[in-house]
Motif scaffolding. Sequence first.
Motif, PDB file in Angstrom:
ATOM      1  N   LYS A 255      39.114  37.086  52.758  1.00  0.00           N
ATOM      2  CA  LYS A 255      37.696  37.459  52.844  1.00  0.00           C
ATOM      3  C   LYS A 255      37.251  38.388  51.725  1.00  0.00           C
ATOM      4  O   LYS A 255      36.108  38.858  51.719  1.00  0.00           O
ATOM      5  CB  LYS A 255      37.426  38.105  54.201  1.00  0.00           C
ATOM      6  CG  LYS A 255      37.625  37.117  55.338  1.00  0.00           C
ATOM      7  CD  LYS A 255      37.042  37.610  56.626  1.00  0.00           C
ATOM      8  CE  LYS A 255      37.155  36.518  57.682  1.00  0.00           C
ATOM      9  NZ  LYS A 255      36.990  37.075  59.044  1.00  0.00           N
ATOM     10  N   VAL A 256      38.142  38.678  50.791  1.00  0.00           N
ATOM     11  CA  VAL A 256      37.796  39.620  49.725  1.00  0.00           C
ATOM     12  C   VAL A 256      36.613  39.107  48.912  1.00  0.00           C
ATOM     13  O   VAL A 256      36.610  37.962  48.456  1.00  0.00           O
ATOM     14  CB  VAL A 256      39.009  39.865  48.794  1.00  0.00           C
ATOM     15  CG1 VAL A 256      38.588  40.598  47.528  1.00  0.00           C
ATOM     16  CG2 VAL A 256      40.087  40.642  49.531  1.00  0.00           C
ATOM     17  N   GLU A 257      35.624  39.975  48.746  1.00  0.00           N
ATOM     18  CA  GLU A 257      34.449  39.608  47.958  1.00  0.00           C
ATOM     19  C   GLU A 257      34.844  39.586  46.483  1.00  0.00           C
ATOM     20  O   GLU A 257      35.338  40.585  45.953  1.00  0.00           O
ATOM     21  CB  GLU A 257      33.362  40.663  48.210  1.00  0.00           C
ATOM     22  CG  GLU A 257      32.155  40.540  47.349  1.00  0.00           C
ATOM     23  CD  GLU A 257      31.431  41.884  47.183  1.00  0.00           C
ATOM     24  OE1 GLU A 257      30.227  41.912  47.447  1.00  0.00           O
ATOM     25  OE2 GLU A 257      32.072  42.878  46.809  1.00  0.00           O
ATOM     26  N   GLU A 258      34.664  38.446  45.837  1.00  0.00           N
ATOM     27  CA  GLU A 258      34.960  38.352  44.401  1.00  0.00           C
ATOM     28  C   GLU A 258      33.677  38.657  43.646  1.00  0.00           C
ATOM     29  O   GLU A 258      32.637  38.063  43.920  1.00  0.00           O
ATOM     30  CB  GLU A 258      35.448  36.942  44.031  1.00  0.00           C
ATOM     31  CG  GLU A 258      36.786  36.548  44.669  1.00  0.00           C
ATOM     32  CD  GLU A 258      37.996  37.285  44.089  1.00  0.00           C
ATOM     33  OE1 GLU A 258      37.887  37.878  43.000  1.00  0.00           O
ATOM     34  OE2 GLU A 258      39.061  37.272  44.765  1.00  0.00           O
ATOM     35  N   LEU A 259      33.750  39.543  42.683  1.00  0.00           N
ATOM     36  CA  LEU A 259      32.551  39.867  41.914  1.00  0.00           C
ATOM     37  C   LEU A 259      32.334  38.836  40.821  1.00  0.00           C
ATOM     38  O   LEU A 259      33.297  38.286  40.273  1.00  0.00           O
ATOM     39  CB  LEU A 259      32.678  41.271  41.311  1.00  0.00           C
ATOM     40  CG  LEU A 259      32.072  42.384  42.190  1.00  0.00           C
ATOM     41  CD1 LEU A 259      32.834  42.514  43.487  1.00  0.00           C
ATOM     42  CD2 LEU A 259      32.046  43.705  41.452  1.00  0.00           C
ATOM     43  N   SER A 260      31.084  38.603  40.500  1.00  0.00           N
ATOM     44  CA  SER A 260      30.768  37.645  39.436  1.00  0.00           C
ATOM     45  C   SER A 260      31.152  38.248  38.091  1.00  0.00           C
ATOM     46  O   SER A 260      31.323  39.465  37.960  1.00  0.00           O
ATOM     47  CB  SER A 260      29.272  37.334  39.444  1.00  0.00           C
ATOM     48  OG  SER A 260      28.554  38.495  39.106  1.00  0.00           O
ATOM     49  N   ALA A 261      31.273  37.372  37.080  1.00  0.00           N
ATOM     50  CA  ALA A 261      31.608  37.837  35.734  1.00  0.00           C
ATOM     51  C   ALA A 261      30.564  38.841  35.248  1.00  0.00           C
ATOM     52  O   ALA A 261      30.888  39.824  34.583  1.00  0.00           O
ATOM     53  CB  ALA A 261      31.691  36.651  34.779  1.00  0.00           C
ATOM     54  N   GLU A 262      29.281  38.621  35.632  1.00  0.00           N
ATOM     55  CA  GLU A 262      28.211  39.541  35.211  1.00  0.00           C
ATOM     56  C   GLU A 262      28.418  40.924  35.836  1.00  0.00           C
ATOM     57  O   GLU A 262      28.296  41.944  35.174  1.00  0.00           O
ATOM     58  CB  GLU A 262      26.822  39.025  35.643  1.00  0.00           C
ATOM     59  CG  GLU A 262      26.349  37.781  34.924  1.00  0.00           C
ATOM     60  CD  GLU A 262      27.032  36.508  35.435  1.00  0.00           C
ATOM     61  OE1 GLU A 262      27.263  36.413  36.657  1.00  0.00           O
ATOM     62  OE2 GLU A 262      27.351  35.632  34.612  1.00  0.00           O
ATOM     63  N   GLU A 263      28.732  40.912  37.118  1.00  0.00           N
ATOM     64  CA  GLU A 263      28.935  42.199  37.798  1.00  0.00           C
ATOM     65  C   GLU A 263      30.120  42.954  37.203  1.00  0.00           C
ATOM     66  O   GLU A 263      30.077  44.177  37.029  1.00  0.00           O
ATOM     67  CB  GLU A 263      29.162  41.985  39.300  1.00  0.00           C
ATOM     68  CG  GLU A 263      27.899  41.635  40.072  1.00  0.00           C
ATOM     69  CD  GLU A 263      28.186  41.217  41.509  1.00  0.00           C
ATOM     70  OE1 GLU A 263      27.719  41.905  42.418  1.00  0.00           O
ATOM     71  OE2 GLU A 263      28.903  40.202  41.713  1.00  0.00           O
TER      72      GLU A 263
END
Length: 463
Positions: A255-263
């Motif tokens: 369930k780990v939230e993956e951050l976008s490349a932009e973030e």
Amino acid sequence: MKNVKNYLSENKDRFLNELIELLKIPSVSADPAFSQDVLDTAEMVKSRLEDAGCDIVEIHETAGYPIVYGEKIINTNLPTVLVYGHYDVQPADPIDLWHSPPFEPVIKKTEKHPEGAIFARGACDDKGQMYMHVKALELMVKTDQLPCNVKFMIEGEEEVGSNNLSIYVGENKEKLANDVILISDTGMIANDVPSITTGLRGLSYVEVEVTGPNRDLHSGLYGGAVANPINILTKMIASLHDENNHITIPGFYDKVEELSAEERAEMAKAPFSIEKYQEALDIESVYGEKGYSTNERNSIRPTLDVNGIWGGYTGEGAKTVIASKAYAKISMRLVPNQDWREITDLFKTHFEAIAPKGVKVVVKPHHGGQGYVTPIDTIAYQAASKAYETTFGKKPIPQRSGGSIPIVSLFEQELKSKTILMGFGLDSDAIHSPNEHFGVWNYFKGIETIPYFYEHFTEMTKK
Ligand code: BES
Ligand code: MN
Ligand code: MN
């Protein structure tokens, strides 16, 4: 806001001395030997809130240490800020490593704090930071410019899991109703790089016990023929990370939230020197999960760390023994969407499953809590940002922290309001460590900045 700087400079010495008095009481919540001191600290916080201008201040008893509640309601049509903080502190151990006694505050200059820092347990976490809010209230009341309503909720059990506060919050939703929750119990990047904490990690804390034979054995007579619980425990713990330092518990990352490349690119803009980081810790290299930077590893990624491990003979000299039992305390820092109860179950199932025959394993969950992320597109965040711009002359950087304040997600769930984390400490302030300190400059900068938050938040909410 007018006269903020004047009021501050006229009252500088008193503001500092009052904090020093608060720091002299050893309010260690974890150790029952200090229980009277913890209670005395609650009384002191109560009277200081009264002096600062609260109209009502109450001590709310709980099954543990009391919660100090205070309020000043000037007009029910105006917004209400709820300030949360804690008056309890971590144990001072190991005392030998302190350069001055932990409950005899002294002011000394440091490289990061050329104007001096107050050295004492709780100076930064959280007495010093909590007290900034008491003094900011005094400033606004005495200069006749408190723009909205304010409530205070200061607890004495944060460092031991806030169990009684969760009950109190659930039972007092109306009393605690607010438009925003304001907390100073985190840090910022540097005195010339202001930042606002936009995230806290969740936590699952467990203790494990591995039992081998039913008694301690002679390591010559039995060595090699039975499972040594210390050997087994260390092997099991080592297997919890793979060669890339990923955690091996099945389902752990689901369930780990993956951050976008932009973030991630946005995060990478925060000033950071790996050389200075390594030098400050006297390490040749950082270490951690493959594919992530240091700032990502300690904020947006989950972790698993042994916090303590013991068993067998640890006294003077040598004793040849195979212990019957071995123990470890393990913390897992969690990120958004990971549920701490679910993670605790996953850990337990996995840890029991990897135990070889020949040992028995018991996993005891201690406490935990959810992570938290503050959105930055809210009035509350914008008001905080404007406040920092006013007093630091720079726009603050939003930054997620690696630490945990588990009660914050419960505030959102029960009180339906967002939390703004205006921390003024530095990572190098040694919270939870020997020689904890809080910059005198930071203390006054906090007191100066807080009133502007009230002002902007009230103005922006009215529109
Ligand atoms: N104030 C800290 C948490 C913190 C410090 C967050 C710096 C972000 C930056 C708090 O008092 C604390 O120590 N929390 C504990 C968890 C708690 C359940 C004992 C922690 O993070 O280990
Ligand atoms: Mn704290
Ligand atoms: Mn703490």
